[in-house]
Design a protein around this motif. Structure first.
Motif, PDB file in Angstrom:
ATOM      1  N   SER A  25      16.569  37.205  35.063  1.00 25.45           N
ATOM      2  CA  SER A  25      16.996  37.588  33.716  1.00 25.45           C
ATOM      3  C   SER A  25      15.966  38.428  32.967  1.00 25.45           C
ATOM      4  O   SER A  25      16.069  38.591  31.754  1.00 25.45           O
ATOM      5  CB  SER A  25      17.327  36.317  32.925  1.00 25.45           C
ATOM      6  OG  SER A  25      16.297  35.348  33.064  1.00 25.45           O
ATOM      7  N   LYS A  26      15.007  38.979  33.684  1.00 23.27           N
ATOM      8  CA  LYS A  26      13.981  39.788  33.015  1.00 23.27           C
ATOM      9  C   LYS A  26      14.607  40.925  32.201  1.00 23.27           C
ATOM     10  O   LYS A  26      15.578  41.548  32.647  1.00 23.27           O
ATOM     11  CB  LYS A  26      13.000  40.354  34.044  1.00 23.27           C
ATOM     12  CG  LYS A  26      13.641  41.287  35.050  1.00 23.27           C
ATOM     13  CD  LYS A  26      12.635  41.765  36.105  1.00 23.27           C
ATOM     14  CE  LYS A  26      13.332  42.551  37.180  1.00 23.27           C
ATOM     15  NZ  LYS A  26      12.659  42.515  38.471  1.00 23.27           N
ATOM     16  N   ILE A  27      14.053  41.130  31.019  1.00 19.06           N
ATOM     17  CA  ILE A  27      14.485  42.193  30.099  1.00 19.06           C
ATOM     18  C   ILE A  27      15.865  41.931  29.496  1.00 19.06           C
ATOM     19  O   ILE A  27      16.323  42.654  28.631  1.00 19.06           O
ATOM     20  CB  ILE A  27      14.462  43.609  30.755  1.00 19.06           C
ATOM     21  CG1 ILE A  27      13.319  43.718  31.760  1.00 19.06           C
ATOM     22  CG2 ILE A  27      14.353  44.712  29.694  1.00 19.06           C
ATOM     23  CD1 ILE A  27      12.897  45.085  32.135  1.00 19.06           C
ATOM     24  N   LYS A  28      16.545  40.874  29.945  1.00 16.65           N
ATOM     25  CA  LYS A  28      17.876  40.585  29.416  1.00 16.65           C
ATOM     26  C   LYS A  28      17.775  39.595  28.253  1.00 16.65           C
ATOM     27  O   LYS A  28      16.903  38.741  28.237  1.00 16.65           O
ATOM     28  CB  LYS A  28      18.771  40.010  30.523  1.00 16.65           C
ATOM     29  CG  LYS A  28      19.008  40.990  31.657  1.00 16.65           C
ATOM     30  CD  LYS A  28      19.783  42.209  31.184  1.00 16.65           C
ATOM     31  CE  LYS A  28      19.955  43.245  32.277  1.00 16.65           C
ATOM     32  NZ  LYS A  28      20.698  44.441  31.809  1.00 16.65           N
ATOM     33  N   SER A 208      20.424  42.329  38.955  1.00 14.29           N
ATOM     34  CA  SER A 208      21.380  43.343  38.493  1.00 14.29           C
ATOM     35  C   SER A 208      22.847  43.043  38.836  1.00 14.29           C
ATOM     36  O   SER A 208      23.730  43.385  38.063  1.00 14.29           O
ATOM     37  CB  SER A 208      20.965  44.734  38.970  1.00 14.29           C
ATOM     38  OG  SER A 208      20.409  44.694  40.237  1.00 14.29           O
ATOM     39  N   ASN A 213      22.690  46.612  35.412  1.00 12.18           N
ATOM     40  CA  ASN A 213      21.440  47.336  35.651  1.00 12.18           C
ATOM     41  C   ASN A 213      20.497  47.211  34.465  1.00 12.18           C
ATOM     42  O   ASN A 213      20.924  47.073  33.331  1.00 12.18           O
ATOM     43  CB  ASN A 213      21.732  48.814  35.925  1.00 12.18           C
ATOM     44  CG  ASN A 213      22.373  49.006  37.292  1.00 12.18           C
ATOM     45  OD1 ASN A 213      22.091  48.253  38.223  1.00 12.18           O
ATOM     46  ND2 ASN A 213      23.241  49.998  37.410  1.00 12.18           N
ATOM     47  N   ARG A 214      19.199  47.263  34.784  1.00 19.44           N
ATOM     48  CA  ARG A 214      18.193  47.101  33.721  1.00 19.44           C
ATOM     49  C   ARG A 214      17.812  48.414  33.071  1.00 19.44           C
ATOM     50  O   ARG A 214      17.251  48.428  31.995  1.00 19.44           O
ATOM     51  CB  ARG A 214      16.965  46.380  34.269  1.00 19.44           C
ATOM     52  CG  ARG A 214      17.183  44.917  34.546  1.00 19.44           C
ATOM     53  CD  ARG A 214      15.955  44.262  35.125  1.00 19.44           C
ATOM     54  NE  ARG A 214      15.619  44.807  36.435  1.00 19.44           N
ATOM     55  CZ  ARG A 214      16.101  44.362  37.591  1.00 19.44           C
ATOM     56  NH1 ARG A 214      16.927  43.344  37.602  1.00 19.44           N
ATOM     57  NH2 ARG A 214      15.751  44.915  38.710  1.00 19.44           N
TER      58      ARG A 214
END
Ligand SMILES: *Cc1c(COP(=O)(O)O)cnc(C)c1O
Length: 215
Positions: A25-28, A208, A213-214
């Motif tokens: 869940s990075k950056i989310k 992703s 997508n990040r």
């Protein structure tokens, strides 16, 4: 926004194979994590210490937080009170610090040793001899060594990726003969998780496909 259909089908596929899903869940945002939580997901993976330390108190306490990024020794203290599994242990100094912070927090912390399997120069990790030395040493009683983690080359060459996964699985088998507690094999991401499972992965780290997508 989470991809609910992908989650449900991937979760089903992994459950059938007995493989643990770590939702990366990075950056989310916290709202996306909560949406997946409400579908039943409990294992989440984060790459950045500060981001994880900020998200953790805002989310349900029964989430199992996996730290999957490169961990600097001086930042271990921020996640030591609550982290469930640290995947990317790639130096003995980090392992030593994890042991120290685990003792401070009156707990043990489960860890995976990151192994350098890719051809690329940039990937962090130990080699086979270093893994054997650590396992034989048994010097870090509060850092519980539970298995290995690796990242394959970022490549379209599937036979290369497969051979790297296979090498990691072979290493785990050897490691297990030194320390039977070494049972977890963390390998496989959105692009290569099926291949990783074919080669013996027990835990995949997927971002992703679940969260988009990040960019
Ligand atoms: C970002 C990341 C993942 C997830 O990658 P996806 O391709 O989005 O599934 C898995 N493992 C590590 C170590 C990562 O940094």
């Amino acid at each position: 926004m989470i991809n609910r259909d992908n989650y449900i089908s991937i979760k089903q596929e992994l459950d059938a194979a007995g493989v643990i899903l770590v939702a990366v869940s990075k950056i989310k945002p916290v709202s996306d994590i909560l949406a997946l939580y409400e579908l039943g997901q409990r294992d989440f993976g984060e790459n950045y210490v500060q981001e994880l330390a900020e998200k953790q108190p805002q989310l349900p306490a029964d989430i199992r937080w996996h730290f999957i990024g490169h961990l600097q020794s001086n930042k271990v203290k921020y996640i030591a009170p609550f982290v469930h599994l640290i995947h990317g242990v790639d130096s003995t100094s980090t392992l030593k610090e994890i042991n120290k912070q685990a003792i401070k927090n009156n707990r043990t912390i489960d860890c995976l040793l990151q192994v350098h399997i890719a051809q690329e120069e940039t990937k962090f990790g130990f080699d086979e001899n270093e893994v054997n030395t650590i396992l034989s040493g048994d010097q870090y009683p509060n850092a519980n060594l539970k298995g290995l983690m690796g990242m394959a080359s970022f490549s379209d060459d599937l036979s290369l990726v497969r051979s790297e996964f296979r090498a990691l699985k072979n290493l785990l088998t050897k490691a297990q003969s030194i320390d039977p507690a070494m049972t977890i094999l963390s390998m496989g991401m959105s692009g290569d998780y099926r291949l990783a499972i074919e080669e013996g992965s027990t835990m995949v780290r997927i971002g992703s496909l679940l969260f988009g997508n990040r960019s």
